[in-house]
Design a protein around this motif. Structure first.
Motif, mmCIF file in Angstrom:
data_model
loop_
_atom_site.group_PDB
_atom_site.id
_atom_site.type_symbol
_atom_site.label_atom_id
_atom_site.label_comp_id
_atom_site.label_asym_id
_atom_site.label_seq_id
_atom_site.Cartn_x
_atom_site.Cartn_y
_atom_site.Cartn_z
ATOM 1 N N ARG A 142 -5.316 3.399 -7.376
ATOM 2 C CA ARG A 142 -5.563 3.234 -8.548
ATOM 3 C C ARG A 142 -7.114 3.396 -8.408
ATOM 4 O O ARG A 142 -8.112 3.698 -9.635
ATOM 5 C CB ARG A 142 -5.713 2.377 -9.187
ATOM 6 C CG ARG A 142 -5.613 0.965 -9.327
ATOM 7 C CD ARG A 142 -5.890 -0.174 -10.190
ATOM 8 N NE ARG A 142 -5.971 -1.211 -10.305
ATOM 9 C CZ ARG A 142 -5.842 -2.963 -10.339
ATOM 10 N NH1 ARG A 142 -5.805 -2.098 -11.746
ATOM 11 N NH2 ARG A 142 -6.685 -3.423 -10.389
ATOM 12 N N SER A 143 -7.603 2.944 -6.984
ATOM 13 C CA SER A 143 -8.921 3.820 -6.799
ATOM 14 C C SER A 143 -9.609 4.483 -6.146
ATOM 15 O O SER A 143 -10.828 4.967 -7.291
ATOM 16 C CB SER A 143 -9.295 2.823 -5.530
ATOM 17 O OG SER A 143 -9.500 1.356 -5.599
ATOM 18 N N LEU A 182 -12.713 11.940 -0.741
ATOM 19 C CA LEU A 182 -11.945 14.043 0.055
ATOM 20 C C LEU A 182 -10.951 13.416 -1.515
ATOM 21 O O LEU A 182 -10.553 15.084 -2.024
ATOM 22 C CB LEU A 182 -11.852 13.624 1.192
ATOM 23 C CG LEU A 182 -12.742 13.415 1.832
ATOM 24 C CD1 LEU A 182 -11.985 13.178 3.600
ATOM 25 C CD2 LEU A 182 -13.665 14.957 2.209
ATOM 26 N N SER A 183 -10.033 12.752 -1.521
ATOM 27 C CA SER A 183 -9.057 12.665 -2.723
ATOM 28 C C SER A 183 -9.305 13.157 -3.656
ATOM 29 O O SER A 183 -8.255 13.770 -4.993
ATOM 30 C CB SER A 183 -7.827 11.502 -2.663
ATOM 31 O OG SER A 183 -6.845 11.509 -1.462
ATOM 32 N N GLY A 204 -8.326 10.489 6.650
ATOM 33 C CA GLY A 204 -7.421 11.301 6.196
ATOM 34 C C GLY A 204 -6.081 11.108 6.296
ATOM 35 O O GLY A 204 -5.694 11.440 4.872
ATOM 36 N N ASP A 205 -5.683 10.219 6.851
ATOM 37 C CA ASP A 205 -4.155 10.159 6.357
ATOM 38 C C ASP A 205 -3.947 8.492 7.201
ATOM 39 O O ASP A 205 -4.028 7.386 7.540
ATOM 40 C CB ASP A 205 -2.916 10.005 7.538
ATOM 41 C CG ASP A 205 -1.926 10.345 7.401
ATOM 42 O OD1 ASP A 205 -1.335 8.948 7.679
ATOM 43 O OD2 ASP A 205 -0.752 10.773 6.778
ATOM 44 N N LEU A 206 -4.090 7.884 5.650
ATOM 45 C CA LEU A 206 -3.610 5.819 5.592
ATOM 46 C C LEU A 206 -2.699 5.342 6.539
ATOM 47 O O LEU A 206 -3.390 4.449 6.968
ATOM 48 C CB LEU A 206 -4.631 5.524 4.490
ATOM 49 C CG LEU A 206 -4.341 4.530 4.453
ATOM 50 C CD1 LEU A 206 -5.696 3.892 5.167
ATOM 51 C CD2 LEU A 206 -3.539 4.157 3.167
ATOM 52 N N ASP A 305 -0.526 4.123 -0.895
ATOM 53 C CA ASP A 305 0.015 4.943 -2.165
ATOM 54 C C ASP A 305 -0.137 6.816 -1.179
ATOM 55 O O ASP A 305 -1.010 7.028 -1.248
ATOM 56 C CB ASP A 305 -0.746 4.991 -3.021
ATOM 57 C CG ASP A 305 -0.413 4.137 -3.931
ATOM 58 O OD1 ASP A 305 0.689 3.309 -3.515
ATOM 59 O OD2 ASP A 305 -1.120 3.538 -5.039
ATOM 60 N N LYS A 306 0.113 7.669 -1.215
ATOM 61 C CA LYS A 306 0.340 9.158 -1.089
ATOM 62 C C LYS A 306 -1.278 9.419 -0.921
ATOM 63 O O LYS A 306 -1.878 10.160 -0.246
ATOM 64 C CB LYS A 306 1.449 9.830 -1.327
ATOM 65 C CG LYS A 306 0.874 11.405 -0.800
ATOM 66 C CD LYS A 306 2.258 11.865 -0.921
ATOM 67 C CE LYS A 306 2.026 14.206 -0.789
ATOM 68 N NZ LYS A 306 3.436 14.943 -0.722
#
Length: 385
Positions: A142-143, A182-183, A204-206, A305-306
């Motif tokens: 949600r951020s 970026l998202s 880039g990938d959490l 979360d994706k």
């Protein structure tokens, strides 16, 4: 920017190290000031970036006569979202939305506020949303949508839409806020309204980044991960690490540690058992490898979360700028390279992997003229995009 770029990691070192840090920053600032002044004089192609470096390196006071600051709240679904807005009183050509990192003070961290003032001093209107989950050390999707809400609010403010913006605004994110920016920039409501995204020390990938924090292993990770990042992860995994009756006290102790109040950590553990106390002792003694052993069995695939992993989604329809430390032990530099690889076939991507940067703070090494040139050129591209 260069003297106050560390909103993620609080001051956890003793007074001698703090003094050393300030001396380092002063020396770094002197070199930047001299080099930036020369660049401004001799080369217009890096002029705006060099001017920005000069503003940051001189660490001059910024008065209320230069920049106005306003704090307000807007509706965000069933919540309120607090925004802080900085405007240069002499006018501005562009607007930038900045996401802070994982820090309990959020937009009210003095270092982050000074960073925003430097951006405003360079001629930007700056909008910063207070991301409540990041303030609570929670990495939640949600951020990203909070950033979207702030972006949509900007688009509805005629006084923030300068002519040079052409109906768009820039985005910037620091540390984990970089990946979130970026998202957010790729979301349908913002995709055609963002002129550029700047990720400083972002991921880039959490899931891959968390795996590095747990194990210290990665494509080009610098070895032992930073205990601060591990402590953030322990806070999330507390129900799996300690007995249910101790979770609240354990998290309170971690909060004290993460906020630099180390002398209060033990006091929070009065009612906790030996195993829980040992976990905090490992934090206090910076035993990253021991904590890694404790955390590794608890990590589950798809833990986050994706949408928090930008490389798993669409590429923003705007230029992307990546500044990352070659020795970053919170978010490894391989994350910047992964973002670059993911985006390069779809949009313009500029990246600097710098030996001068550790995470979002600078090393003891003084920059070479070539490094200052590269950074000034990079910043010019972003500032003028």
């Amino acid at each position: 920017m260069m003297n106050h770029p560390a909103p993620l990691i609080p001051a956890l070192e003793n007074s001698k190290k703090v003094v050393k840090s300030w001396r380092r920053l002063i020396r770094f600032g002197i070199v930047l000031s001299l080099a930036a002044t020369i660049l401004i004089a001799v080369h217009h192609e890096v002029g705006s970036g060099a001017e920005f470096l000069l503003l940051a390196a001189t660490n001059s006071e910024i008065s209320a006569d230069e920049i106005s600051e306003q704090e307000l709240s807007i509706r965000n679904g069933d919540r309120e979202l607090v925004l802080r807005v900085y405007r240069p009183r002499g006018g501005f050509e562009r607007t930038v939305l900045i996401a802070h990192g994982v820090h309990y003070l959020g937009i009210h961290d003095e270092r982050f506020m000074d960073f925003c003032r430097r951006i405003a001093q360079a001629g930007f209107a700056v909008v910063t949303p207070d991301l409540e989950d990041l303030k609570s050390y929670d990495l939640k999707g949600r951020s990203v949508f909070d950033l979207q809400t702030a972006g949509k609010w900007i688009l509805g403010q005629p006084d923030l839409m300068a002519p040079a913006d052409d109906g768009k605004f820039s985005m910037m994110g620091i540390s984990f806020g970089g990946g979130m920016a970026l998202s957010a920039a790729a979301l349908p409501d913002l995709r055609d309204k963002v002129s550029a995204v700047f990720s400083f020390g972002g991921h880039g990938d959490l899931d891959r980044t968390i795996s590095y924090l747990v194990t210290g292993e990665g494509e080009d990770g610098p070895g032992s991960p930073h205990v601060y990042g591990q402590a953030v992860l322990m806070r999330k995994l507390a129900p799996r690490l300690v007995p249910a009756s101790e979770v609240e006290d354990f998290r309170a102790a971690l909060d004290a540690y993460l906020q630099g109040r180390e002398d209060e950590v033990i006091d929070q553990l009065e009612n906790c058992g030996t195993a829980t106390r040992q976990l905090l002792d490992h934090c206090l003694e910076r035993r990253a490898s021991v904590l890694a052993e404790k955390l590794s069995p608890l990590i589950r695939k798809g833990e986050f979360d994706k949408i928090l992993s930008p490389v798993q989604g669409p590429v923003p329809a705007c230029p992307i700028f990546l500044l990352h430390g070659a020795r970053d032990n919170v978010v490894p530099p391989s994350e910047a390279r992964a973002v670059q690889q993911w985006a390069r076939s779809s949009t313009q991507v500029e990246a600097i992997i710098s030996e001068q940067v550790i995470h979002v703070e600078f090393s003891d090494d003084l920059p070479t003229p070539g490094e200052v040139w590269a950074l000034a050129s990079f910043l010019t591209s972003f500032l003028e995009s």
